[in-house]
Design an enzyme around this catalytic site. Structure first.
Site, mmCIF file in Angstrom:
data_model
loop_
_atom_site.group_PDB
_atom_site.id
_atom_site.type_symbol
_atom_site.label_atom_id
_atom_site.label_comp_id
_atom_site.label_asym_id
_atom_site.label_seq_id
_atom_site.Cartn_x
_atom_site.Cartn_y
_atom_site.Cartn_z
ATOM 1 N N GLY A 42 0.812 -1.217 0.000
ATOM 2 C CA GLY A 42 0.000 0.000 0.000
ATOM 3 C C GLY A 42 0.842 1.263 0.000
ATOM 4 C CG HIS B 59 3.344 0.809 -5.357
ATOM 5 N ND1 HIS B 59 3.447 1.862 -4.481
ATOM 6 C CD2 HIS B 59 3.988 -0.239 -4.761
ATOM 7 C CE1 HIS B 59 4.101 1.474 -3.394
ATOM 8 N NE2 HIS B 59 4.449 0.208 -3.546
ATOM 9 C CD GLN C 5 7.498 -7.665 3.893
ATOM 10 O OE1 GLN C 5 6.669 -8.429 3.431
ATOM 11 N NE2 GLN C 5 8.164 -6.817 3.146
ATOM 12 C CD GLU D 132 15.070 -4.106 -13.145
ATOM 13 O OE1 GLU D 132 15.622 -2.990 -13.253
ATOM 14 O OE2 GLU D 132 15.039 -4.951 -14.069
ATOM 15 C CE LYS D 133 13.394 2.213 -3.495
ATOM 16 N NZ LYS D 133 13.047 1.487 -2.297
ATOM 17 C CG ASP D 134 12.097 -3.485 -2.814
ATOM 18 O OD1 ASP D 134 12.561 -3.114 -1.738
ATOM 19 O OD2 ASP D 134 11.129 -2.921 -3.370
ATOM 20 C CD GLN E 99 10.418 -7.717 -2.043
ATOM 21 O OE1 GLN E 99 10.322 -7.528 -0.847
ATOM 22 N NE2 GLN E 99 9.719 -7.025 -2.929
ATOM 23 C CB SER F 26 10.622 4.706 -1.137
ATOM 24 O OG SER F 26 10.349 4.126 0.126
ATOM 25 N NE ARG G 157 10.509 1.976 5.587
ATOM 26 C CZ ARG G 157 10.468 0.703 5.220
ATOM 27 N NH1 ARG G 157 10.767 0.381 3.991
ATOM 28 N NH2 ARG G 157 10.146 -0.230 6.087
HETATM 29 P P1 AMP Z 1 6.191 -2.225 -1.415
HETATM 30 O O1 AMP Z 1 4.773 -1.745 -1.349
HETATM 31 O O2 AMP Z 1 7.186 -1.195 -1.036
HETATM 32 O O3 AMP Z 1 6.395 -3.548 -0.743
HETATM 33 O O4 AMP Z 1 6.483 -2.477 -2.955
HETATM 34 C C1 AMP Z 1 5.629 -3.279 -3.742
HETATM 35 C C2 AMP Z 1 6.298 -3.549 -5.056
HETATM 36 O O5 AMP Z 1 6.543 -2.313 -5.723
HETATM 37 C C3 AMP Z 1 7.656 -4.241 -4.905
HETATM 38 O O6 AMP Z 1 7.799 -5.219 -5.918
HETATM 39 C C4 AMP Z 1 8.624 -3.105 -5.092
HETATM 40 O O7 AMP Z 1 9.881 -3.522 -5.599
HETATM 41 C C5 AMP Z 1 7.902 -2.247 -6.090
HETATM 42 N N1 AMP Z 1 8.391 -0.860 -6.031
HETATM 43 C C6 AMP Z 1 8.488 -0.075 -4.938
HETATM 44 N N2 AMP Z 1 9.038 1.115 -5.252
HETATM 45 C C7 AMP Z 1 9.300 1.076 -6.583
HETATM 46 C C8 AMP Z 1 9.883 2.000 -7.528
HETATM 47 N N3 AMP Z 1 10.316 3.202 -7.150
HETATM 48 N N4 AMP Z 1 9.998 1.592 -8.816
HETATM 49 C C9 AMP Z 1 9.579 0.357 -9.207
HETATM 50 N N5 AMP Z 1 9.021 -0.538 -8.370
HETATM 51 C C10 AMP Z 1 8.882 -0.193 -7.088
#
Ligand code: AMP
Length: 281
Positions: A31, A37, A61, A150-152, A155, A187, A189
């Site tokens: 979220g 996203h 996690q 790819e940001k993570d 993961q 992000s 965050r």
């Molecule tokens: P999260 O909600 O932060 O757990 O992220 C959910 C998905 O979105 C994960 O696969 C992340 O790698 C991806 N994600 C988060 N930030 C970015 C970004 N800046 N660019 C591309 N994908 C992202």
């Protein structure tokens, strides 16, 4: 968009899609949705008949209870973004729905891809939480494809290993990192950064871009690249948790780059933990 909160509703909603042999794409998120996203969702919409967006702040996690408590939750805006981006099913289960009382299984990978970097900084429980919840989401939705940023990078690597090891039979689709115009990786965050901290946070992407430029001009030794990057971080007053060149497949540090490599960085800026990376190819 159809909002579902229970597994029973999810099954009922996807039953028709399955009967019609329509392809299903899954975008797992926690979220606080942003344009990163959104890019995942758009890619999923382009490649599938039905797109399920999961929104679940996965408690298992989080290594730090304070980080979990402070994690942003923006339901109304998330639903609006999902709708606008073309999500078919918005799956937002309560923690009890995912982990009912008596839940007793952990899916745990072993080896270098989970031991180093994020695994080392956040503890073994972090990736166990990720692999367990991803296994559950894939089992619940049974998508044809699932989308990860790819940001993570670590993961993404871990999820690919999970899918291969357990023959989960889903196509994992990577999506390139989406950045602000000045380079900061989007992000959930970032909203917690003060104006001054946001300026310091730019040190991460600038460090990566500077080192990547050195790579592109021919530097192949990791030490040289890290030295160049570390200088940029220092100029921004940022102390890295790690800054390293890793093999794109094993996620182990490499001395010299002769295949696919990734430059990874993590740092806490004004109390907010940030990670970023660039592929070196
Ligand atoms: P999260 O909600 O932060 O757990 O992220 C959910 C998905 O979105 C994960 O696969 C992340 O790698 C991806 N994600 C988060 N930030 C970015 C970004 N800046 N660019 C591309 N994908 C992202």
């Amino acid at each position: 968009v159809i909002v579902v909160r229970t597994l029973a509703e999810l099954r009922a909603t996807l039953a028709a899609a399955r009967l019609g042999r329509r392809s299903v794409g899954l975008v797992p998120t926690m979220g606080a949705l942003h344009t990163g996203h959104r890019r995942l969702i758009e890619q999923a919409v382009a490649q599938n008949d039905v797109v399920v967006l999961s929104v679940f702040v996965n408690p298992t996690q989080f290594d730090d209870p304070a980080d979990l408590a402070a994690y942003p939750r923006t339901q109304e805006a998330d639903l609006a973004l999902a709708e606008a981006a073309g999500v078919s099913v918005y799956f937002a289960p309560a923690p009890d729905e995912v982990y009912p009382p008596g839940f007793r299984t952990t899916v745990a990978l072993r080896g270098p891809i989970v031991d180093g970097f994020e695994g080392a900084q956040r503890g073994a429980g972090h990736f166990n939480g990720v692999t367990t919840v991803v296994t559950k989401l894939l089992s619940m939705v049974r998508p044809d494809r699932a989308y990860f940023g790819e940001k993570d990078a670590q993961q993404l690597r871990v999820v690919r290993a999970l899918v291969a090891d357990l023959n989960l039979g889903v196509d994992i689709v990577p999506v390139a990192t989406v950045r602000e115009p000045d380079g900061l990786a989007l992000s959930s965050r970032n909203g917690r950064l003060t104006v001054a901290d946001r300026e310091r946070a730019l040190g991460l992407s600038r460090c990566l871009f500077t080192a990547r430029a050195a790579f592109e001009s021919g530097v192949r030794d990791s030490e040289g690249l890290v030295r160049v990057g570390a200088r940029v971080l220092a100029e921004h007053g940022v102390e890295p948790e790690y800054l390293a060149v890793v093999d794109g497949s094993s996620f182990e540090p490499v001395d010299r780059i002769d295949g696919e490599a990734v430059l990874v960085v993590a740092a806490t800026v004004g109390g907010t933990r940030l990670i970023d990376n660039v592929p070196l190819r």
